[in-house]
Design an enzyme around this catalytic site. Structure first.
Site, PDB file in Angstrom:
ATOM      1  N   SER A  72       0.831  -1.198   0.000  1.00 12.06           N
ATOM      2  CA  SER A  72       0.000   0.000   0.000  1.00 12.06           C
ATOM      3  C   SER A  72       0.869   1.253   0.000  1.00 12.06           C
ATOM      4  O   SER A  72       1.752   1.386  -0.833  1.00 12.06           O
ATOM      5  CB  SER A  72      -0.949  -0.043   1.201  1.00 12.06           C
ATOM      6  OG  SER A  72      -2.029   0.829   1.022  1.00 12.06           O
ATOM      7  N   ASP A 128      -5.338  -4.115  -2.526  1.00 15.67           N
ATOM      8  CA  ASP A 128      -4.339  -3.648  -1.561  1.00 15.67           C
ATOM      9  C   ASP A 128      -3.481  -4.779  -0.989  1.00 15.67           C
ATOM     10  O   ASP A 128      -3.999  -5.785  -0.496  1.00 15.67           O
ATOM     11  CB  ASP A 128      -5.069  -2.932  -0.414  1.00 15.67           C
ATOM     12  CG  ASP A 128      -4.162  -2.047   0.395  1.00 15.67           C
ATOM     13  OD1 ASP A 128      -3.282  -2.589   1.090  1.00 15.67           O
ATOM     14  OD2 ASP A 128      -4.327  -0.824   0.335  1.00 15.67           O
TER      15      ASP A 128
END
Length: 303
Positions: free
Chosen positions: A60, A172
Protein backbone atom coordinates in the site's frame (compact mmCIF):
# COMPACT_ATOMS: atom_id res chain seq x y z
CA UNK A 1 3.84 -5.97 -16.92
CA UNK A 2 5.62 -8.96 -15.45
CA UNK A 3 3.90 -10.27 -12.35
CA UNK A 4 5.40 -12.51 -9.72
CA UNK A 5 3.66 -15.00 -7.49
CA UNK A 6 4.44 -15.18 -3.79
CA UNK A 7 6.85 -18.14 -3.92
CA UNK A 8 10.47 -18.53 -2.95
CA UNK A 9 11.65 -18.70 -6.54
CA UNK A 10 9.63 -15.74 -7.73
CA UNK A 11 10.39 -13.07 -5.19
CA UNK A 12 13.75 -12.01 -6.50
CA UNK A 13 15.11 -8.52 -7.06
CA UNK A 14 15.10 -6.97 -10.53
CA UNK A 15 17.20 -8.66 -13.13
CA UNK A 16 18.42 -11.57 -11.01
CA UNK A 17 17.68 -15.24 -10.64
CA UNK A 18 18.79 -15.56 -7.02
CA UNK A 19 18.35 -13.39 -3.93
CA UNK A 20 20.83 -10.50 -3.86
CA UNK A 21 23.29 -10.24 -0.98
CA UNK A 22 23.78 -6.55 -0.26
CA UNK A 23 25.14 -4.77 2.79
CA UNK A 24 22.70 -2.79 4.91
CA UNK A 25 19.21 -3.11 6.32
CA UNK A 26 16.19 -4.50 4.53
CA UNK A 27 13.05 -2.43 5.13
CA UNK A 28 9.46 -3.69 5.12
CA UNK A 29 7.10 -0.71 4.95
CA UNK A 30 3.48 -1.37 5.85
CA UNK A 31 0.23 0.25 4.76
CA UNK A 32 -1.79 2.93 6.53
CA UNK A 33 -2.66 5.73 4.10
CA UNK A 34 -1.62 9.13 5.58
CA UNK A 35 -0.03 7.40 8.57
CA UNK A 36 2.49 5.96 6.15
CA UNK A 37 4.32 9.29 6.06
CA UNK A 38 5.97 7.96 9.23
CA UNK A 39 8.11 5.80 6.94
CA UNK A 40 9.84 8.97 5.77
CA UNK A 41 10.84 9.81 9.33
CA UNK A 42 12.39 6.36 9.73
CA UNK A 43 14.34 6.79 6.47
CA UNK A 44 15.48 10.24 7.57
CA UNK A 45 17.02 8.91 10.80
CA UNK A 46 18.68 6.00 8.98
CA UNK A 47 20.24 8.45 6.54
CA UNK A 48 21.41 10.75 9.34
CA UNK A 49 23.20 7.82 10.96
CA UNK A 50 24.54 6.48 7.65
CA UNK A 51 22.63 3.22 7.86
CA UNK A 52 22.41 1.91 4.31
CA UNK A 53 19.26 0.26 2.96
CA UNK A 54 19.85 -2.97 1.05
CA UNK A 55 16.29 -3.92 0.04
CA UNK A 56 12.80 -2.46 0.35
CA UNK A 57 9.44 -4.21 0.34
CA UNK A 58 6.23 -2.21 0.48
CA UNK A 59 2.49 -2.74 0.86
CA UNK A 60 0.00 0.00 0.00
CA UNK A 61 1.43 3.43 0.93
CA UNK A 62 4.64 1.65 1.87
CA UNK A 63 5.05 0.71 -1.78
CA UNK A 64 4.73 4.35 -2.89
CA UNK A 65 7.27 5.76 -0.46
CA UNK A 66 9.53 2.72 -0.75
CA UNK A 67 9.61 3.06 -4.53
CA UNK A 68 10.28 6.79 -4.32
CA UNK A 69 13.29 6.18 -2.07
CA UNK A 70 14.49 3.20 -4.09
CA UNK A 71 14.44 5.35 -7.23
CA UNK A 72 17.26 7.44 -5.84
CA UNK A 73 15.19 10.62 -5.45
CA UNK A 74 16.60 12.80 -2.61
CA UNK A 75 14.71 12.10 0.60
CA UNK A 76 14.17 15.80 1.29
CA UNK A 77 12.49 16.18 -2.09
CA UNK A 78 10.19 13.23 -1.33
CA UNK A 79 9.29 14.75 2.05
CA UNK A 80 8.59 18.13 0.48
CA UNK A 81 6.26 16.56 -2.08
CA UNK A 82 4.38 14.71 0.67
CA UNK A 83 3.85 17.86 2.71
CA UNK A 84 1.52 19.20 0.01
CA UNK A 85 -0.01 15.86 -1.04
CA UNK A 86 -3.80 15.53 -0.72
CA UNK A 87 -6.27 12.75 -1.40
CA UNK A 88 -7.39 14.43 -4.64
CA UNK A 89 -3.82 14.10 -5.97
CA UNK A 90 -4.01 10.31 -5.94
CA UNK A 91 -7.70 9.54 -6.44
CA UNK A 92 -10.83 10.57 -8.28
CA UNK A 93 -14.29 9.79 -7.00
CA UNK A 94 -15.99 7.50 -9.50
CA UNK A 95 -18.69 5.31 -8.04
CA UNK A 96 -18.85 1.91 -9.76
CA UNK A 97 -19.82 -1.66 -8.95
CA UNK A 98 -16.27 -2.32 -7.73
CA UNK A 99 -15.38 0.79 -5.76
CA UNK A 100 -16.05 4.41 -4.90
CA UNK A 101 -12.95 5.87 -6.51
CA UNK A 102 -10.19 5.25 -9.02
CA UNK A 103 -6.50 5.64 -8.15
CA UNK A 104 -5.40 6.32 -11.71
CA UNK A 105 -4.23 9.76 -10.59
CA UNK A 106 -1.71 7.96 -8.39
CA UNK A 107 -0.20 6.50 -11.55
CA UNK A 108 0.07 9.96 -13.10
CA UNK A 109 1.69 11.27 -9.90
CA UNK A 110 4.28 8.47 -9.91
CA UNK A 111 5.17 9.09 -13.53
CA UNK A 112 5.55 12.81 -12.86
CA UNK A 113 7.55 12.68 -9.62
CA UNK A 114 9.58 9.45 -9.69
CA UNK A 115 12.89 9.16 -11.44
CA UNK A 116 12.09 5.54 -12.38
CA UNK A 117 9.12 3.87 -14.07
CA UNK A 118 10.47 0.32 -14.21
CA UNK A 119 11.68 -1.88 -11.38
CA UNK A 120 14.88 -2.44 -13.31
CA UNK A 121 15.71 1.29 -13.12
CA UNK A 122 15.63 1.45 -9.32
CA UNK A 123 18.83 1.91 -7.33
CA UNK A 124 17.65 -0.30 -4.46
CA UNK A 125 15.92 -3.68 -5.07
CA UNK A 126 12.20 -3.29 -4.44
CA UNK A 127 9.27 -5.66 -3.94
CA UNK A 128 5.68 -4.42 -4.17
CA UNK A 129 2.98 -6.64 -2.67
CA UNK A 130 -0.63 -6.81 -3.88
CA UNK A 131 -3.50 -9.22 -3.20
CA UNK A 132 -5.02 -11.53 -5.82
CA UNK A 133 -8.77 -11.26 -5.26
CA UNK A 134 -9.41 -14.58 -6.99
CA UNK A 135 -7.05 -16.74 -4.92
CA UNK A 136 -6.61 -14.57 -1.85
CA UNK A 137 -2.84 -15.02 -2.20
CA UNK A 138 -0.09 -12.38 -2.21
CA UNK A 139 1.38 -11.31 -5.54
CA UNK A 140 4.91 -9.89 -5.27
CA UNK A 141 6.17 -7.66 -8.07
CA UNK A 142 9.89 -7.16 -8.59
CA UNK A 143 10.11 -6.57 -12.33
CA UNK A 144 8.45 -4.60 -15.08
CA UNK A 145 6.09 -1.64 -14.84
CA UNK A 146 6.34 0.10 -11.48
CA UNK A 147 3.22 2.24 -11.82
CA UNK A 148 0.74 -0.61 -12.28
CA UNK A 149 2.22 -2.60 -9.40
CA UNK A 150 1.97 0.34 -6.99
CA UNK A 151 -1.59 1.16 -8.06
CA UNK A 152 -2.57 -2.44 -7.39
CA UNK A 153 -0.84 -2.47 -4.00
CA UNK A 154 -2.78 0.69 -3.02
CA UNK A 155 -6.24 -0.41 -4.23
CA UNK A 156 -7.94 -0.56 -0.82
CA UNK A 157 -11.13 -2.64 -1.13
CA UNK A 158 -14.41 -0.79 -1.03
CA UNK A 159 -12.69 2.54 -1.62
CA UNK A 160 -10.62 2.01 -4.77
CA UNK A 161 -11.51 -0.12 -7.76
CA UNK A 162 -9.28 -3.20 -8.12
CA UNK A 163 -6.48 -3.02 -10.67
CA UNK A 164 -6.28 -5.60 -13.44
CA UNK A 165 -2.83 -6.77 -14.47
CA UNK A 166 -2.77 -9.58 -16.99
CA UNK A 167 -5.43 -12.06 -15.92
CA UNK A 168 -5.33 -11.02 -12.28
CA UNK A 169 -7.70 -8.74 -10.38
CA UNK A 170 -5.61 -7.13 -7.66
CA UNK A 171 -6.23 -5.15 -4.49
CA UNK A 172 -4.34 -3.65 -1.56
CA UNK A 173 -1.25 -5.59 -0.49
CA UNK A 174 -1.91 -4.84 3.16
CA UNK A 175 -4.72 -7.40 3.15
CA UNK A 176 -2.23 -10.27 2.98
CA UNK A 177 1.02 -8.55 4.00
CA UNK A 178 0.30 -5.73 6.48
CA UNK A 179 4.08 -5.34 6.82
CA UNK A 180 5.82 -7.28 4.00
CA UNK A 181 8.74 -8.68 5.96
CA UNK A 182 8.65 -12.03 4.15
CA UNK A 183 9.01 -10.31 0.79
CA UNK A 184 12.02 -8.35 2.08
CA UNK A 185 13.62 -11.52 3.46
CA UNK A 186 12.98 -13.45 0.25
CA UNK A 187 14.75 -10.78 -1.80
CA UNK A 188 17.92 -11.52 0.11
CA UNK A 189 17.87 -9.02 2.98
CA UNK A 190 20.05 -10.38 5.78
CA UNK A 191 18.54 -8.07 8.38
CA UNK A 192 14.92 -6.86 8.18
CA UNK A 193 13.29 -3.92 9.94
CA UNK A 194 9.51 -3.85 9.75
CA UNK A 195 7.67 -0.53 10.09
CA UNK A 196 4.03 -0.85 11.15
CA UNK A 197 1.76 2.20 11.18
CA UNK A 198 -1.53 0.33 11.63
CA UNK A 199 -4.83 0.65 9.84
CA UNK A 200 -7.08 1.98 12.61
CA UNK A 201 -8.98 5.02 11.40
CA UNK A 202 -8.01 7.38 14.21
CA UNK A 203 -11.58 7.62 15.53
CA UNK A 204 -13.21 6.02 18.56
CA UNK A 205 -16.74 4.77 19.04
CA UNK A 206 -19.22 3.49 16.49
CA UNK A 207 -18.16 3.79 12.80
CA UNK A 208 -19.80 6.72 11.05
CA UNK A 209 -19.14 5.87 7.41
CA UNK A 210 -18.50 2.92 5.13
CA UNK A 211 -14.75 3.47 5.03
CA UNK A 212 -14.48 3.27 8.80
CA UNK A 213 -16.46 0.03 8.72
CA UNK A 214 -14.19 -1.52 6.06
CA UNK A 215 -10.92 -0.27 7.58
CA UNK A 216 -11.84 -1.51 11.05
CA UNK A 217 -12.83 -4.90 9.65
CA UNK A 218 -9.53 -5.20 7.77
CA UNK A 219 -7.64 -3.98 10.84
CA UNK A 220 -9.27 -6.66 12.97
CA UNK A 221 -8.23 -9.34 10.49
CA UNK A 222 -4.68 -7.99 10.36
CA UNK A 223 -4.28 -8.33 14.12
CA UNK A 224 -4.38 -12.08 13.63
CA UNK A 225 -1.52 -11.89 11.12
CA UNK A 226 0.95 -10.28 13.53
CA UNK A 227 2.83 -13.46 14.34
CA UNK A 228 3.18 -14.35 10.65
CA UNK A 229 5.01 -11.21 9.58
CA UNK A 230 6.74 -10.39 12.86
CA UNK A 231 8.68 -13.67 12.85
CA UNK A 232 10.39 -12.55 9.61
CA UNK A 233 11.58 -9.27 11.18
CA UNK A 234 14.69 -8.71 13.26
CA UNK A 235 13.19 -5.49 14.58
CA UNK A 236 9.71 -3.92 14.40
CA UNK A 237 9.15 -0.17 14.65
CA UNK A 238 5.70 1.15 15.57
CA UNK A 239 5.54 4.94 15.21
CA UNK A 240 2.93 6.60 17.40
CA UNK A 241 0.43 7.66 14.74
CA UNK A 242 -2.75 6.30 16.28
CA UNK A 243 -4.32 9.77 16.52
CA UNK A 244 -4.07 10.27 12.74
CA UNK A 245 -7.01 9.36 10.54
CA UNK A 246 -6.50 7.59 7.22
CA UNK A 247 -6.98 10.83 5.28
CA UNK A 248 -5.01 13.22 7.53
CA UNK A 249 -2.66 14.12 4.71
CA UNK A 250 -2.35 17.67 6.06
CA UNK A 251 -0.69 16.21 9.19
CA UNK A 252 2.22 14.71 7.27
CA UNK A 253 4.75 16.53 9.47
CA UNK A 254 3.38 14.85 12.59
CA UNK A 255 3.60 11.41 11.01
CA UNK A 256 7.15 12.04 9.79
CA UNK A 257 8.24 13.13 13.25
CA UNK A 258 6.58 10.07 14.82
CA UNK A 259 8.57 7.83 12.48
CA UNK A 260 11.79 9.66 13.28
CA UNK A 261 11.15 9.35 17.03
CA UNK A 262 10.54 5.60 16.75
CA UNK A 263 13.74 5.15 14.73
CA UNK A 264 15.84 7.22 17.14
CA UNK A 265 14.64 5.17 20.09
CA UNK A 266 15.59 2.00 18.23
CA UNK A 267 19.09 3.16 17.22
CA UNK A 268 20.91 1.10 19.90
CA UNK A 269 19.16 -2.06 18.67
CA UNK A 270 19.81 -1.14 15.04
CA UNK A 271 23.51 -0.69 15.80
CA UNK A 272 23.60 -4.13 17.43
CA UNK A 273 21.93 -5.66 14.38
CA UNK A 274 24.52 -4.03 12.14
CA UNK A 275 27.33 -5.37 14.33
CA UNK A 276 25.84 -8.85 14.22
CA UNK A 277 25.50 -8.69 10.44
CA UNK A 278 29.11 -7.52 10.08
CA UNK A 279 30.32 -10.38 12.29
CA UNK A 280 28.32 -12.89 10.27
CA UNK A 281 29.75 -11.52 7.03
CA UNK A 282 33.28 -11.68 8.43
CA UNK A 283 32.74 -15.26 9.61
CA UNK A 284 31.49 -16.25 6.16
CA UNK A 285 34.46 -14.65 4.43
CA UNK A 286 36.86 -16.32 6.86
CA UNK A 287 35.23 -19.72 6.32
CA UNK A 288 35.41 -19.33 2.54
CA UNK A 289 39.06 -18.33 2.80
CA UNK A 290 39.91 -21.35 4.91
CA UNK A 291 38.03 -23.68 2.56
CA UNK A 292 39.87 -22.26 -0.44
CA UNK A 293 43.21 -22.57 1.34
CA UNK A 294 42.43 -26.17 2.29
CA UNK A 295 41.62 -27.04 -1.34
CA UNK A 296 44.88 -25.48 -2.47
CA UNK A 297 46.85 -27.50 0.09
CA UNK A 298 45.15 -30.71 -1.03
CA UNK A 299 45.97 -29.92 -4.66
CA UNK A 300 49.64 -29.29 -3.77
CA UNK A 301 49.88 -32.62 -1.92
CA UNK A 302 48.34 -34.53 -4.80
CA UNK A 303 50.72 -32.86 -7.24
Amino acid sequence: MTERDHSALEKMPPGTGTPSQRAGMGLALGGGFARGFAHLGVLKVLEEHQVSVSHIAGSSVGSILGAAYASGAPLERIIEACRTLRFRDIARWRVSRLGLASNQRLGALIERVFGSRQFEDLRIPLAVVATDLSSGEPVVFTQGNLVDAIRASCAFPGLFEPVEIGTRCLADGGLVAPVPTEAARSMGAQTVIGVSVGLEDGHRGVPTNIFQVVSRAVGAAQKHQLELWERQADLVLRPDVQSLAWDDFARAEEAIEAGATAARRALPRIEKLLERAAEAEFSLEARLFLEQRSRMEITEVQA
